[in-house]
Design a protein around this motif. Structure first.
Motif, PDB file in Angstrom:
ATOM      1  N   PRO A 254      34.545  63.309  44.729  1.00  0.00           N
ATOM      2  CA  PRO A 254      35.685  63.116  43.850  1.00  0.00           C
ATOM      3  C   PRO A 254      36.693  62.098  44.322  1.00  0.00           C
ATOM      4  O   PRO A 254      37.290  61.397  43.532  1.00  0.00           O
ATOM      5  CB  PRO A 254      36.312  64.521  43.805  1.00  0.00           C
ATOM      6  CG  PRO A 254      35.207  65.444  44.153  1.00  0.00           C
ATOM      7  CD  PRO A 254      34.344  64.692  45.106  1.00  0.00           C
ATOM      8  N   LEU A 255      36.895  62.014  45.648  1.00  0.00           N
ATOM      9  CA  LEU A 255      37.893  61.062  46.127  1.00  0.00           C
ATOM     10  C   LEU A 255      37.434  59.627  45.953  1.00  0.00           C
ATOM     11  O   LEU A 255      38.247  58.736  45.748  1.00  0.00           O
ATOM     12  CB  LEU A 255      38.189  61.327  47.608  1.00  0.00           C
ATOM     13  CG  LEU A 255      38.919  62.638  47.896  1.00  0.00           C
ATOM     14  CD1 LEU A 255      39.042  62.827  49.394  1.00  0.00           C
ATOM     15  CD2 LEU A 255      40.281  62.661  47.244  1.00  0.00           C
ATOM     16  N   GLY A 256      36.119  59.413  46.053  1.00  0.00           N
ATOM     17  CA  GLY A 256      35.586  58.056  45.918  1.00  0.00           C
ATOM     18  C   GLY A 256      35.999  57.206  47.091  1.00  0.00           C
ATOM     19  O   GLY A 256      36.787  57.602  47.935  1.00  0.00           O
ATOM     20  N   PRO A 257      35.441  55.989  47.198  1.00  0.00           N
ATOM     21  CA  PRO A 257      35.844  55.091  48.282  1.00  0.00           C
ATOM     22  C   PRO A 257      37.330  54.800  48.199  1.00  0.00           C
ATOM     23  O   PRO A 257      37.844  54.464  47.138  1.00  0.00           O
ATOM     24  CB  PRO A 257      34.992  53.836  48.031  1.00  0.00           C
ATOM     25  CG  PRO A 257      33.827  54.330  47.234  1.00  0.00           C
ATOM     26  CD  PRO A 257      34.382  55.443  46.372  1.00  0.00           C
TER      27      PRO A 257
ATOM     28  N   THR B 183      34.798  51.823  55.872  1.00  0.00           N
ATOM     29  CA  THR B 183      34.588  51.086  54.623  1.00  0.00           C
ATOM     30  C   THR B 183      35.106  49.663  54.715  1.00  0.00           C
ATOM     31  O   THR B 183      35.355  49.037  53.690  1.00  0.00           O
ATOM     32  CB  THR B 183      35.293  51.798  53.447  1.00  0.00           C
ATOM     33  OG1 THR B 183      36.698  51.918  53.744  1.00  0.00           O
ATOM     34  CG2 THR B 183      34.728  53.179  53.215  1.00  0.00           C
ATOM     35  N   LYS B 184      35.263  49.140  55.928  1.00  0.00           N
ATOM     36  CA  LYS B 184      35.745  47.768  56.059  1.00  0.00           C
ATOM     37  C   LYS B 184      34.677  46.886  56.679  1.00  0.00           C
ATOM     38  O   LYS B 184      33.682  47.375  57.202  1.00  0.00           O
ATOM     39  CB  LYS B 184      37.038  47.710  56.870  1.00  0.00           C
ATOM     40  CG  LYS B 184      36.932  48.211  58.300  1.00  0.00           C
ATOM     41  CD  LYS B 184      38.283  48.103  58.994  1.00  0.00           C
ATOM     42  CE  LYS B 184      38.216  48.512  60.450  1.00  0.00           C
ATOM     43  NZ  LYS B 184      37.980  49.938  60.636  1.00  0.00           N
ATOM     44  N   ASN B 185      34.881  45.582  56.575  1.00  0.00           N
ATOM     45  CA  ASN B 185      33.937  44.597  57.127  1.00  0.00           C
ATOM     46  C   ASN B 185      32.532  44.756  56.569  1.00  0.00           C
ATOM     47  O   ASN B 185      31.530  44.592  57.276  1.00  0.00           O
ATOM     48  CB  ASN B 185      33.904  44.690  58.655  1.00  0.00           C
ATOM     49  CG  ASN B 185      35.256  44.409  59.293  1.00  0.00           C
ATOM     50  OD1 ASN B 185      36.013  43.586  58.786  1.00  0.00           O
ATOM     51  ND2 ASN B 185      35.561  45.092  60.373  1.00  0.00           N
ATOM     52  N   GLY B 186      32.455  45.104  55.288  1.00  0.00           N
ATOM     53  CA  GLY B 186      31.157  45.202  54.631  1.00  0.00           C
ATOM     54  C   GLY B 186      30.442  46.514  54.829  1.00  0.00           C
ATOM     55  O   GLY B 186      29.381  46.745  54.241  1.00  0.00           O
ATOM     56  N   ALA B 187      30.985  47.415  55.659  1.00  0.00           N
ATOM     57  CA  ALA B 187      30.334  48.706  55.887  1.00  0.00           C
ATOM     58  C   ALA B 187      30.637  49.652  54.733  1.00  0.00           C
ATOM     59  O   ALA B 187      31.654  49.523  54.048  1.00  0.00           O
ATOM     60  CB  ALA B 187      30.807  49.312  57.200  1.00  0.00           C
ATOM     61  N   ASP B 188      29.757  50.604  54.515  1.00  0.00           N
ATOM     62  CA  ASP B 188      29.959  51.626  53.489  1.00  0.00           C
ATOM     63  C   ASP B 188      29.459  52.950  54.045  1.00  0.00           C
ATOM     64  O   ASP B 188      28.371  53.419  53.728  1.00  0.00           O
ATOM     65  CB  ASP B 188      29.216  51.257  52.203  1.00  0.00           C
ATOM     66  CG  ASP B 188      29.564  52.181  51.042  1.00  0.00           C
ATOM     67  OD1 ASP B 188      30.256  53.193  51.275  1.00  0.00           O
ATOM     68  OD2 ASP B 188      29.141  51.909  49.911  1.00  0.00           O
TER      69      ASP B 188
ATOM     70  N   SER C 211      42.856  52.240  56.657  1.00  0.00           N
ATOM     71  CA  SER C 211      41.965  51.157  56.235  1.00  0.00           C
ATOM     72  C   SER C 211      41.108  51.525  55.038  1.00  0.00           C
ATOM     73  O   SER C 211      40.338  50.706  54.548  1.00  0.00           O
ATOM     74  CB  SER C 211      41.050  50.749  57.403  1.00  0.00           C
ATOM     75  OG  SER C 211      40.208  51.821  57.764  1.00  0.00           O
ATOM     76  N   GLY C 212      41.211  52.772  54.562  1.00  0.00           N
ATOM     77  CA  GLY C 212      40.428  53.184  53.408  1.00  0.00           C
ATOM     78  C   GLY C 212      39.231  54.042  53.748  1.00  0.00           C
ATOM     79  O   GLY C 212      38.492  54.446  52.855  1.00  0.00           O
ATOM     80  N   GLY C 213      39.018  54.326  55.020  1.00  0.00           N
ATOM     81  CA  GLY C 213      37.917  55.194  55.405  1.00  0.00           C
ATOM     82  C   GLY C 213      38.367  56.633  55.466  1.00  0.00           C
ATOM     83  O   GLY C 213      39.437  56.996  54.959  1.00  0.00           O
ATOM     84  N   ARG C 214      37.566  57.456  56.081  1.00  0.00           N
ATOM     85  CA  ARG C 214      37.949  58.853  56.241  1.00  0.00           C
ATOM     86  C   ARG C 214      37.232  59.455  57.440  1.00  0.00           C
ATOM     87  O   ARG C 214      36.179  58.995  57.850  1.00  0.00           O
ATOM     88  CB  ARG C 214      37.640  59.655  54.972  1.00  0.00           C
ATOM     89  CG  ARG C 214      36.167  59.793  54.677  1.00  0.00           C
ATOM     90  CD  ARG C 214      35.943  60.430  53.308  1.00  0.00           C
ATOM     91  NE  ARG C 214      36.387  59.552  52.247  1.00  0.00           N
ATOM     92  CZ  ARG C 214      36.387  59.874  50.968  1.00  0.00           C
ATOM     93  NH1 ARG C 214      35.984  61.066  50.596  1.00  0.00           N
ATOM     94  NH2 ARG C 214      36.790  59.024  50.046  1.00  0.00           N
ATOM     95  N   HIS C 215      37.870  60.491  57.977  1.00  0.00           N
ATOM     96  CA  HIS C 215      37.296  61.257  59.065  1.00  0.00           C
ATOM     97  C   HIS C 215      36.951  62.641  58.530  1.00  0.00           C
ATOM     98  O   HIS C 215      37.795  63.306  57.938  1.00  0.00           O
ATOM     99  CB  HIS C 215      38.288  61.415  60.214  1.00  0.00           C
ATOM    100  CG  HIS C 215      38.650  60.134  60.885  1.00  0.00           C
ATOM    101  ND1 HIS C 215      39.760  60.012  61.707  1.00  0.00           N
ATOM    102  CD2 HIS C 215      38.050  58.914  60.877  1.00  0.00           C
ATOM    103  CE1 HIS C 215      39.826  58.778  62.173  1.00  0.00           C
ATOM    104  NE2 HIS C 215      38.798  58.083  61.667  1.00  0.00           N
TER     105      HIS C 215
END
Length: 348
Positions: A49-52, A160-165, A191-195
């Motif tokens: 639900p949160l999405g990238p 989710t940075k530097n091209g990683a997903d 940076s938009g990622g998550r733990h």
């Protein structure tokens, strides 16, 4: 251990009256809206639900006293059984090593009794935590030590940075092993990622790794630490994701097995019938590439490896050889993928 009273200096957008959004879970009391059940039916999918997440917008104003706020958050985490250390705005341990300039052999991990040993200083004792924050030069963040009792925390860092997903990579990994990722503590990074926080068994220890499971997935295990929610860093604030649990759940068994299994050997024997010198020659050909020929040599060697039936067997060794020449992991993977596509299927 008594629960530390909250510091009130954090902006209201991160402090709803009913449940502080930045609090890590506590062992004693679940947060409002969370469930005692590890996988409640009404809990959101932590990957769906949160999405990238894009980079978070900065709060209108920083906390008036980020040092005091970080201390309050660290004490709250410690009251739930999570050992903590102060961090700088660059997410590094804030206390300098007492051995700098005179390294200990073997390395000292706090046996000397002084502070400044990074994650080995992590503590749940309020007096020790206050002493560390007082001795550190203005920490505005805190780290939570992984792999320590009682939770034996395992952090899954999805980049989710530097091209990683990392989000997509974890979804594919879960599907490949037919295991859903249960809702658990989820911390959003600036940076938009998550733990994702999980608990693990006391043994065997889960090692730290970067990209071992898949590109964009880093693991924080024994000897590592996670930046705690509520921390303010140079890139922004770490926050607890809304509508997600406040207690970590056990890491699914199949994924735990992947993290604790020994890594594949750096030098595998070629399959029966394939001359071993051929594999060694290909690796040596890549490792000795001069500037300007690194990609070309890697592509040629990978094509020959696939044609000889060594493509999968030599991927790790060719990647290691390419990186030794200065190619990045991303460049090496892209070249190897191109070689696989360029080799006719019946030759692979």
């Amino acid at each position: 251990m008594a629960m530390h009273r909250r510091h009130t200096g954090t902006p209201p957008d991160h402090r709803p009256a009913t449940a502080p959004a930045t609090h890590p879970p506590t062992a004693a009391t679940p947060a409002p809206g969370s469930s005692e059940h590890p996988n409640p039916s009404n809990s959101p999918d932590p990957l769906g639900p949160l999405g990238p997440q894009g980079p978070q917008e900065a709060a209108p104003t920083d906390p008036p006293d980020p040092h005091a706020t970080a201390l309050a958050e660290a004490l709250h985490a410690a009251s739930g059984g999570y050992p903590v250390i102060p961090l700088t705005r660059n997410k590094l341990p804030a206390l300098r090593s007492p051995h700098r300039g005179h390294p200990e052999v073997p390395p000292c991990r706090g046996e000397c009794g002084r502070l400044g040993h990074g994650v080995h200083d992590a503590s749940t004792d309020p007096l020790t935590i206050r002493r560390m924050f007082a001795a550190a030069p203005w920490p505005t963040a805190y780290g939570i030590a992984c792999g320590r009792p009682p939770h034996h925390l395992i952090g899954v860092d999805l980049d989710t940075k530097n091209g990683a997903d990392g989000l997509t990579a974890l979804r594919f990994l879960a599907e490949a092993h037919d295991v859903p990722i249960p809702p658990t503590v989820t911390v959003l990074t600036p940076s938009g990622g998550r733990h994702l926080w999980f608990t693990g068994p006391p043994t065997p220890p889960v090692p730290n790794s970067a990209g071992r499971l898949a590109p964009g997935i880093d693991i924080r295990g024994t000897g590592g630490y996670l930046v705690g929610p509520g921390s303010l860093t140079a890139h922004g604030r770490y926050t607890h994701a809304p509508h997600t649990p406040r207690r970590p759940v056990p890491l699914p068994g199949p994924l735990l097995a992947l993290l604790t299994s020994p890594p594949p050997p750096a030098h595998r024997e070629p399959p029966p019938g394939v001359p071993p010198q051929h594999a060694a020659a290909l690796v040596r050909f890549v490792r000795t590439s001069p500037d300007g020929q690194r990609n070309a040599r890697l592509f040629w060697a990978a094509c020959r490896a696939y044609e000889a039936g060594l493509g999968q067997e030599l991927t790790a060794r060719l990647t290691e050889a390419a990186r030794a020449t200065g190619l990045s992991a991303h460049e090496a993977r892209a070249t190897l993928t191109s070689a696989a596509r360029a080799t006719p299927p019946h030759r692979r």
